[in-house]
Design an enzyme around this catalytic site. Structure first.
Site, PDB file in Angstrom:
ATOM      1  N   HIS A   3       0.844  -1.209   0.000  1.00 18.26           N
ATOM      2  CA  HIS A   3       0.000   0.000   0.000  1.00 18.26           C
ATOM      3  C   HIS A   3       0.869   1.244   0.000  1.00 18.26           C
ATOM      4  CE1 HIS A   3       0.607  -1.580   4.057  1.00 18.26           C
ATOM      5  NE2 HIS A   3       0.684  -0.320   4.472  1.00 18.26           N
TER       6      HIS A   3
HETATM    7  P1  AMP Z   1       1.710   0.648   7.312  1.00 18.46           P
HETATM    8  O1  AMP Z   1       2.370   1.029   8.582  1.00 18.46           O
HETATM    9  O2  AMP Z   1       2.442   1.196   6.127  1.00 18.46           O
HETATM   10  O3  AMP Z   1       1.419  -0.829   7.203  1.00 18.46           O
HETATM   11  O4  AMP Z   1       0.308   1.407   7.313  1.00 18.46           O
HETATM   12  C1  AMP Z   1      -0.934   0.755   7.335  1.00 18.46           C
HETATM   13  C2  AMP Z   1      -2.000   1.815   7.264  1.00 18.46           C
HETATM   14  O5  AMP Z   1      -3.256   1.176   7.116  1.00 18.46           O
HETATM   15  C3  AMP Z   1      -2.082   2.685   8.514  1.00 18.46           C
HETATM   16  O6  AMP Z   1      -1.948   4.043   8.142  1.00 18.46           O
HETATM   17  C4  AMP Z   1      -3.463   2.369   9.094  1.00 18.46           C
HETATM   18  O7  AMP Z   1      -4.054   3.504   9.663  1.00 18.46           O
HETATM   19  C5  AMP Z   1      -4.223   1.883   7.881  1.00 18.46           C
HETATM   20  N1  AMP Z   1      -5.299   0.914   8.135  1.00 18.46           N
HETATM   21  C6  AMP Z   1      -5.321  -0.095   9.023  1.00 18.46           C
HETATM   22  N2  AMP Z   1      -6.456  -0.815   8.897  1.00 18.46           N
HETATM   23  C7  AMP Z   1      -7.165  -0.244   7.890  1.00 18.46           C
HETATM   24  C8  AMP Z   1      -8.418  -0.526   7.261  1.00 18.46           C
HETATM   25  N3  AMP Z   1      -9.165  -1.558   7.626  1.00 18.46           N
HETATM   26  N4  AMP Z   1      -8.835   0.275   6.254  1.00 18.46           N
HETATM   27  C9  AMP Z   1      -8.084   1.335   5.845  1.00 18.46           C
HETATM   28  N5  AMP Z   1      -6.895   1.649   6.407  1.00 18.46           N
HETATM   29  C10 AMP Z   1      -6.431   0.874   7.391  1.00 18.46           C
END
Ligand code: AMP
Ligand code: ZN
Length: 237
Positions: free
Chosen positions: A147
């Site tokens: 992502h």
């Molecule tokens: P990372 O640290 O790069 O893995 O970031 C993961 C991101 O996903 C974080 O900014 C979270 O706030 C976001 N996140 C976690 N769960 C969800 C979800 N179900 N839908 C959308 N965003 C999410």
């Protein structure tokens, strides 16, 4: 007298016997402290692994729900970050590619990355033409399913709580997309460019430096207050 003593001894012996039987029953029905401890250990660890796995796969589930989708193409989906770390925070997620981290990217992903970049820039231009954004990956993501973060640089949000949150976006832990693409074009992979786990640990523990001036904040509440002040003064401009 002898009769009385005998009677007393008999009653005491019976009472003792009943007490022992009762304690044996309790012992049979309830696990020993050791058994309880082992059961908890076993259940705890398998539940923890399942829970952690379920939580880590949250983005794969989130992109299946049309209500979350802000924009999409044949290859990528854009959703709002559920716990935004700034006023505007989106995630660009490839539909099919099953990578979990930018570490695994190779030359074969350059076209996909360019499409992700184009979609991210398009979204920013359409929806927030006046706002500055950062576009890139976390070197050590907490969630599975590759992502791309598209996050406004104000970092004003109640979800931004910890030093780790701040440093994950504002140190070398944040891998800017254009640089990452050029490294892939040069080398074909990110082996020499990617930070080691030890580096990442150090980045996440760095001092809290403001991203808009030279201030070094002592605590997260101080930094958040300072970021609010930046946001308020720039909204007056
Ligand atoms: P990372 O640290 O790069 O893995 O970031 C993961 C991101 O996903 C974080 O900014 C979270 O706030 C976001 N996140 C976690 N769960 C969800 C979800 N179900 N839908 C959308 N965003 C999410
Ligand atoms: Zn500042």
């Amino acid at each position: 007298m002898l009769y009385l003593v005998k009677f007393f001894l008999l009653v005491s012996a019976n009472a003792f016997k009943r007490l022992m039987e009762a304690s044996k029953k309790i012992g049979d029905n309830s696990p020993s402290p050791k058994r309880i401890k082992n059961n908890w250990a076993k259940e705890g660890s398998s539940k923890d692994i399942t829970k952690k796995h379920y939580w880590k796969s949250g983005l794969s589930q989130a992109i299946m729900d049309v209500e979350n989708i802000v924009a999409s193409s044949d290859t990528v989906v854009i959703i709002k970050d559920k716990y935004p770390k700034a006023k505007f925070h989106y995630l660009v997620i490839p539909k099919v590619e099953q990578l979990n981290s930018a570490r695994e990217l190779t030359r074969s992903h350059i076209n996909l990355l360019k499409e992700m970049q184009e979609k991210a820039k398009g979204l920013v231009k359409d929806r927030h033409p006046e706002t500055k954004f950062k576009i890139g990956f976390h070197a050590k993501p907490s969630m599975d399913h590759l992502h791309l973060h598209v996050v406004s640089t104000d970092f004003v949000s109640t979800c931004l709580k910890t030093k780790k949150h701040w440093n994950s976006f504002n140190t070398e832990h944040f891998l800017d997309l254009p640089e990452l693409i050029s490294k892939l074009e040069e080398n074909g992979n990110l082996v020499c460019y990617y930070p080691t786990d030890k580096d990442i640990e150090l980045y996440l523990k760095k001092a809290l430096k403001c991203n808009q001036c030279s201030l070094e904040a002592k605590t997260m509440p101080n930094l958040k207050q300072h970021l609010n002040a930046h946001a308020q003064s720039s909204s007056k401009m």
